[in-house]
Design a protein around this motif. Sequence first.
Motif, PDB file in Angstrom:
ATOM      1  N   VAL A  18       0.854  -1.170   0.000  1.00 22.18           N
ATOM      2  CA  VAL A  18       0.000   0.000   0.000  1.00 22.18           C
ATOM      3  C   VAL A  18       0.897   1.229   0.000  1.00 22.18           C
ATOM      4  O   VAL A  18       2.036   1.189   0.475  1.00 22.18           O
ATOM      5  CB  VAL A  18      -0.939  -0.015   1.222  1.00 22.18           C
ATOM      6  N   THR A  19       0.405   2.312  -0.637  1.00 22.89           N
ATOM      7  CA  THR A  19       1.160   3.564  -0.594  1.00 22.89           C
ATOM      8  C   THR A  19       0.264   4.650  -0.038  1.00 22.89           C
ATOM      9  O   THR A  19      -0.954   4.565  -0.139  1.00 22.89           O
ATOM     10  CB  THR A  19       1.619   3.990  -2.008  1.00 22.89           C
ATOM     11  N   GLY A  20       0.898   5.637   0.526  1.00 20.78           N
ATOM     12  CA  GLY A  20       0.112   6.735   1.077  1.00 20.78           C
ATOM     13  C   GLY A  20       0.843   7.403   2.215  1.00 20.78           C
ATOM     14  O   GLY A  20       1.959   7.019   2.586  1.00 20.78           O
ATOM     15  N   LEU A  25       4.857   7.508   6.616  1.00 18.56           N
ATOM     16  CA  LEU A  25       5.204   7.803   8.016  1.00 18.56           C
ATOM     17  C   LEU A  25       5.752   6.552   8.704  1.00 18.56           C
ATOM     18  O   LEU A  25       6.738   6.594   9.441  1.00 18.56           O
ATOM     19  CB  LEU A  25       3.957   8.319   8.740  1.00 18.56           C
ATOM     20  N   LYS A  26       5.111   5.419   8.427  1.00 15.41           N
ATOM     21  CA  LYS A  26       5.556   4.179   9.072  1.00 15.41           C
ATOM     22  C   LYS A  26       6.939   3.756   8.575  1.00 15.41           C
ATOM     23  O   LYS A  26       7.728   3.208   9.342  1.00 15.41           O
ATOM     24  CB  LYS A  26       4.530   3.066   8.831  1.00 15.41           C
ATOM     25  N   TRP A  27       7.234   4.003   7.297  1.00 10.51           N
ATOM     26  CA  TRP A  27       8.602   3.695   6.829  1.00 10.51           C
ATOM     27  C   TRP A  27       9.622   4.534   7.596  1.00 10.51           C
ATOM     28  O   TRP A  27      10.659   4.033   8.020  1.00 10.51           O
ATOM     29  CB  TRP A  27       8.753   3.979   5.328  1.00 10.51           C
ATOM     30  N   TRP A  28       9.327   5.830   7.760  1.00 12.65           N
ATOM     31  CA  TRP A  28      10.264   6.701   8.459  1.00 12.65           C
ATOM     32  C   TRP A  28      10.441   6.259   9.915  1.00 12.65           C
ATOM     33  O   TRP A  28      11.558   6.233  10.429  1.00 12.65           O
ATOM     34  CB  TRP A  28       9.772   8.160   8.413  1.00 12.65           C
ATOM     35  N   ILE A  29       9.311   5.915  10.559  1.00  9.14           N
ATOM     36  CA  ILE A  29       9.415   5.482  11.962  1.00  9.14           C
ATOM     37  C   ILE A  29      10.211   4.184  12.054  1.00  9.14           C
ATOM     38  O   ILE A  29      11.033   3.990  12.953  1.00  9.14           O
ATOM     39  CB  ILE A  29       8.003   5.324  12.569  1.00  9.14           C
ATOM     40  N   MET A  30       9.978   3.287  11.070  1.00  6.86           N
ATOM     41  CA  MET A  30      10.736   2.030  11.081  1.00  6.86           C
ATOM     42  C   MET A  30      12.232   2.311  10.945  1.00  6.86           C
ATOM     43  O   MET A  30      13.057   1.762  11.695  1.00  6.86           O
ATOM     44  CB  MET A  30      10.283   1.122   9.936  1.00  6.86           C
ATOM     45  N   ALA A  31      12.605   3.171  10.001  1.00  8.82           N
ATOM     46  CA  ALA A  31      14.017   3.481   9.793  1.00  8.82           C
ATOM     47  C   ALA A  31      14.623   4.092  11.056  1.00  8.82           C
ATOM     48  O   ALA A  31      15.722   3.719  11.486  1.00  8.82           O
ATOM     49  CB  ALA A  31      14.169   4.442   8.620  1.00  8.82           C
ATOM     50  N   LEU A  32      13.860   4.993  11.676  1.00 11.32           N
ATOM     51  CA  LEU A  32      14.364   5.679  12.863  1.00 11.32           C
ATOM     52  C   LEU A  32      14.544   4.709  14.032  1.00 11.32           C
ATOM     53  O   LEU A  32      15.614   4.631  14.655  1.00 11.32           O
ATOM     54  CB  LEU A  32      13.385   6.798  13.243  1.00 11.32           C
ATOM     55  N   THR A  33      13.493   3.937  14.334  1.00 15.96           N
ATOM     56  CA  THR A  33      13.559   3.055  15.507  1.00 15.96           C
ATOM     57  C   THR A  33      14.588   1.942  15.313  1.00 15.96           C
ATOM     58  O   THR A  33      15.367   1.633  16.219  1.00 15.96           O
ATOM     59  CB  THR A  33      12.180   2.446  15.815  1.00 15.96           C
ATOM     60  N   LEU A  34      14.592   1.333  14.117  1.00 20.70           N
ATOM     61  CA  LEU A  34      15.585   0.277  13.889  1.00 20.70           C
ATOM     62  C   LEU A  34      16.991   0.853  13.896  1.00 20.70           C
ATOM     63  O   LEU A  34      17.917   0.228  14.424  1.00 20.70           O
ATOM     64  CB  LEU A  34      15.302  -0.435  12.557  1.00 20.70           C
ATOM     65  N   GLY A  35      17.131   2.059  13.317  1.00 19.00           N
ATOM     66  CA  GLY A  35      18.448   2.703  13.315  1.00 19.00           C
ATOM     67  C   GLY A  35      18.943   2.931  14.735  1.00 19.00           C
ATOM     68  O   GLY A  35      20.086   2.612  15.076  1.00 19.00           O
ATOM     69  N   ILE A  36      18.062   3.466  15.587  1.00 23.10           N
ATOM     70  CA  ILE A  36      18.446   3.696  16.973  1.00 23.10           C
ATOM     71  C   ILE A  36      18.848   2.381  17.633  1.00 23.10           C
ATOM     72  O   ILE A  36      19.888   2.265  18.274  1.00 23.10           O
ATOM     73  CB  ILE A  36      17.270   4.351  17.755  1.00 23.10           C
ATOM     74  N   LEU A 301      -3.095   1.608   7.729  1.00 21.38           N
ATOM     75  CA  LEU A 301      -2.819   1.243   6.341  1.00 21.38           C
ATOM     76  C   LEU A 301      -4.116   1.161   5.530  1.00 21.38           C
ATOM     77  O   LEU A 301      -4.127   1.431   4.328  1.00 21.38           O
ATOM     78  CB  LEU A 301      -2.064  -0.091   6.284  1.00 21.38           C
ATOM     79  N   CYS A 302      -5.229   0.794   6.199  1.00 21.63           N
ATOM     80  CA  CYS A 302      -6.503   0.731   5.492  1.00 21.63           C
ATOM     81  C   CYS A 302      -6.951   2.128   5.051  1.00 21.63           C
ATOM     82  O   CYS A 302      -7.641   2.284   4.042  1.00 21.63           O
ATOM     83  CB  CYS A 302      -7.576   0.042   6.339  1.00 21.63           C
ATOM     84  N   ILE A 303      -6.539   3.163   5.819  1.00 23.72           N
ATOM     85  CA  ILE A 303      -6.881   4.536   5.420  1.00 23.72           C
ATOM     86  C   ILE A 303      -6.202   4.855   4.089  1.00 23.72           C
ATOM     87  O   ILE A 303      -6.822   5.335   3.146  1.00 23.72           O
ATOM     88  CB  ILE A 303      -6.439   5.541   6.501  1.00 23.72           C
ATOM     89  N   ASP A 304      -4.877   4.536   4.033  1.00 22.76           N
ATOM     90  CA  ASP A 304      -4.127   4.760   2.795  1.00 22.76           C
ATOM     91  C   ASP A 304      -4.770   4.018   1.634  1.00 22.76           C
ATOM     92  O   ASP A 304      -4.956   4.563   0.545  1.00 22.76           O
ATOM     93  CB  ASP A 304      -2.680   4.284   2.966  1.00 22.76           C
ATOM     94  N   ASP A 311      -9.800   8.181  -4.420  1.00 25.74           N
ATOM     95  CA  ASP A 311      -9.243   9.071  -5.432  1.00 25.74           C
ATOM     96  C   ASP A 311      -9.571   8.562  -6.822  1.00 25.74           C
ATOM     97  O   ASP A 311      -9.933   9.323  -7.722  1.00 25.74           O
ATOM     98  CB  ASP A 311      -7.717   9.172  -5.281  1.00 25.74           C
ATOM     99  N   ARG A 312      -9.432   7.242  -7.009  1.00 21.71           N
ATOM    100  CA  ARG A 312      -9.591   6.677  -8.348  1.00 21.71           C
ATOM    101  C   ARG A 312     -11.049   6.695  -8.807  1.00 21.71           C
ATOM    102  O   ARG A 312     -11.329   6.852  -9.976  1.00 21.71           O
ATOM    103  CB  ARG A 312      -9.030   5.261  -8.395  1.00 21.71           C
ATOM    104  N   ILE A 313     -11.992   6.508  -7.885  1.00 20.26           N
ATOM    105  CA  ILE A 313     -13.401   6.519  -8.309  1.00 20.26           C
ATOM    106  C   ILE A 313     -14.026   7.901  -8.147  1.00 20.26           C
ATOM    107  O   ILE A 313     -15.231   8.071  -8.308  1.00 20.26           O
ATOM    108  CB  ILE A 313     -14.240   5.475  -7.543  1.00 20.26           C
ATOM    109  N   GLY A 314     -13.153   8.873  -7.791  1.00 16.85           N
ATOM    110  CA  GLY A 314     -13.627  10.241  -7.756  1.00 16.85           C
ATOM    111  C   GLY A 314     -14.517  10.573  -6.577  1.00 16.85           C
ATOM    112  O   GLY A 314     -15.417  11.403  -6.693  1.00 16.85           O
TER     113      GLY A 314
END
Lengths: 488, 287
Positions: A18-20, A25-36, A301-304, A311-314
């Motif tokens: 899923v994208t959105g 936001l979750k990718w960034w949080i994952m990168a941050l928390t795993l990085g720490i 993720l369901c919101i995204d 968006d696609r069905i207008g």
Amino acid sequence: MSTSPLYAPREPIFPRRVTGAFRRLKWWIMALTLGIYYLTPWIRWDRGPALPDQAVLVDLAHRRFYFFWIEIWPHEFYFVAGLLIMAGLGLFLFTSALGRVWCGYTCPQTVWTDLFILVERWIEGDRNARVRLHHAKWSVHKAWLRGVKWTVWLGIALATGGAWVFYFTDAPTLLGNLLTGSAHTAAYITIAILTATTFVFGGFMREQVCIYMCPWPRIQSAMMDPDTLTVAYRDWRGEPRGKGKANRSSGVPDLAHALHNGTDPVATKGDCIDCMACVNVCPMGIDIRDGQQMECITCALCIDACDDVMDRIGKPRGLIDYMALSDEPAERAGKPPRPIWQHILRTRTIIYTVMWAAIGVGLVYALFIRSEIELTVSPVRNPTYVVQSDGAVRNIYDVRLRNKSGDVRQFNLSLTADTPLQIDVEGADAALNVTVPADTTVMQRVYVTANPSDPAATTHSTSLRLWVEDMTTQSRASSATTFNGRVQ
Amino acid sequence: MTDKKIDKETGVETTGHNWDGIEELNNPLPRWWLWTLYACIVWAIGYTILYPAWPMISGATPGMLGYSTRANVANDITAHEAKNAALTADLVAADLPTLAPDDPLHRYAVARGASVFRAQCSQCHGSGAAGAKGYPNLLDDDWLWGGDVASIATTIDHGIRNDTDPDARWSQMPAFGDILSREEITSVVAYVGSLSAPAEDPGLADAGATVFSDNCAACHGDNAQGNRDMGAPDLTDAIWLYGGDTATLTETVTKARFGVMPAWGQRLTDADVAAVAVYVHGLGGGE
């Protein structure tokens, strides 16, 4: 009579990509928390020759906790207790404002599962390919894909278990020892256990951990109220769901379509086209349209997924959205919901914030008033006093002298009291100086004596104060105690 | 499947069990939970085979691995002693009187001596070393046989008035009940009492002074300040081993006292004796 079995097998879940905004936001949080998590043990921090140079170190062997410029001794454990209370209040705050936001975004189980699903998708493909692979008979191809996936998972799990042990001893040294096989058995066992749990929980247990093993969901659900923002489905806008024309305004029923589908041709359709996007992306395998439920970790993720479809069905976004229960009546009546900030800024959240901040300020204050030298005095009460040959009365004190600095220091002991009392220090020179090595506590026997004619000798209890002075820095510390006389 | 019962409120199937209208819902547990239970059972069986487990008439099944907490403790003690071997050797060889208090060896001796004291000495002298009637207080500055670390070590090593060590410290006070008349004992008790507290009957005490110099001064000294060569206590100070009241003093003079201490050199290692000596010397009264 037949009933379902008492034990149910796990239904496999194949979350779709899923994208959105929330996914990003979750990718960034994952990168941050795993990085720490992975990198923190490798940060160096110079503390001089006598102390370790690892920025964050839980030194169990020497009973020290190092966090950058802060060094915590065991007797200062209240800092840890304070941090835990802050963590608890923080959880109250975020849960009452944003529901299970901890579960959805930052819980290690969620973050690592997300990472494992990402690996799974890279290797085996997206949802449809994974479903096909799941149902396919075992073949060389399937074994190859599974083998690669499990190997990468195991690598991540090993790195996870491996990173944990670095927090407890010098990381570069331990890494060398681990590679040459000369590390402590405890390190290998810890790595093995954490590797196994990461591998199993992230790869196979996933949502089962949240539903059956974790107490947080139940505790957090007790902290939510009608104003809490949580992921929900606007059923008044979406229902009745279904494919096909959802034209409420034209008033012309699509009879052909209705006949073909066997549906009521007069009923108007809601915005939900029942595309199952929200269900397909859900890592918990639930249908958010069934309303709030125990399994939902509010990962959004369901919101995204739904916004993408809208968006696609207008149609306007937000068929599935963060919303509060208290807005539902207004929205059903066609009025706009209250603004987000009104849901977040409430008496309850403000009280939590104030309590959280008060403890934080208190801890910071306590951190700054800590002195480099300390003493604790425990009067020896076995016996309460000793009579000397000249009739003088002596009390004994076990005094612990703490030198938190990185150098050897001379500590001078003295006392203050309202009545005459003499102080002696076991093994000390005439000036009552005691040598305390760097970063060490020394237990020192201290004697306080009252001459037979002094009032303290025959008084039940006399107050006094023992002082210690660092002869290098002239900083002082003191502790109040009492002197027990000989009362017959 | 027609007889499946569904709870109306929750839409969940029930087990069909009904108690006064309350029906049991069937929310099935995950199957892995059941397998975890089985795994635990298998683990428990293996555990009881491998480790000591089942109680028998005398003792318990030893387990196939031969695991024993007692043996572990013995191993730990052996390993600990091996680790401290160098310190132990240094302690035996050390000249105790010149051992500086901030010397690591001194710290080690105090720590080791404290644990030996608690195990071996505290039965008589008390865990706080404050003694009891007949058992000297080791915290004060009054010593019968000497309070420097070498004298303390000798006392611990050979003991006092025991039959097992020919080098034990030895002396014997006569039972004056057979030697002196009742009046003489009364007067000498009054005299001894007057040495550390105001005399109640100065005349009687003066009479006792003569009895004292004839019978007691040989050991306790003309000035009654005792004699450490014979373990004769100082009678002028504020400290009494058995008690300074008239009744106790009369009993002491009449029947004498004969305090015994074992020769610890026969039971403890040389290092332990040295360690206890350093520990006792550092309790506050050491000379």
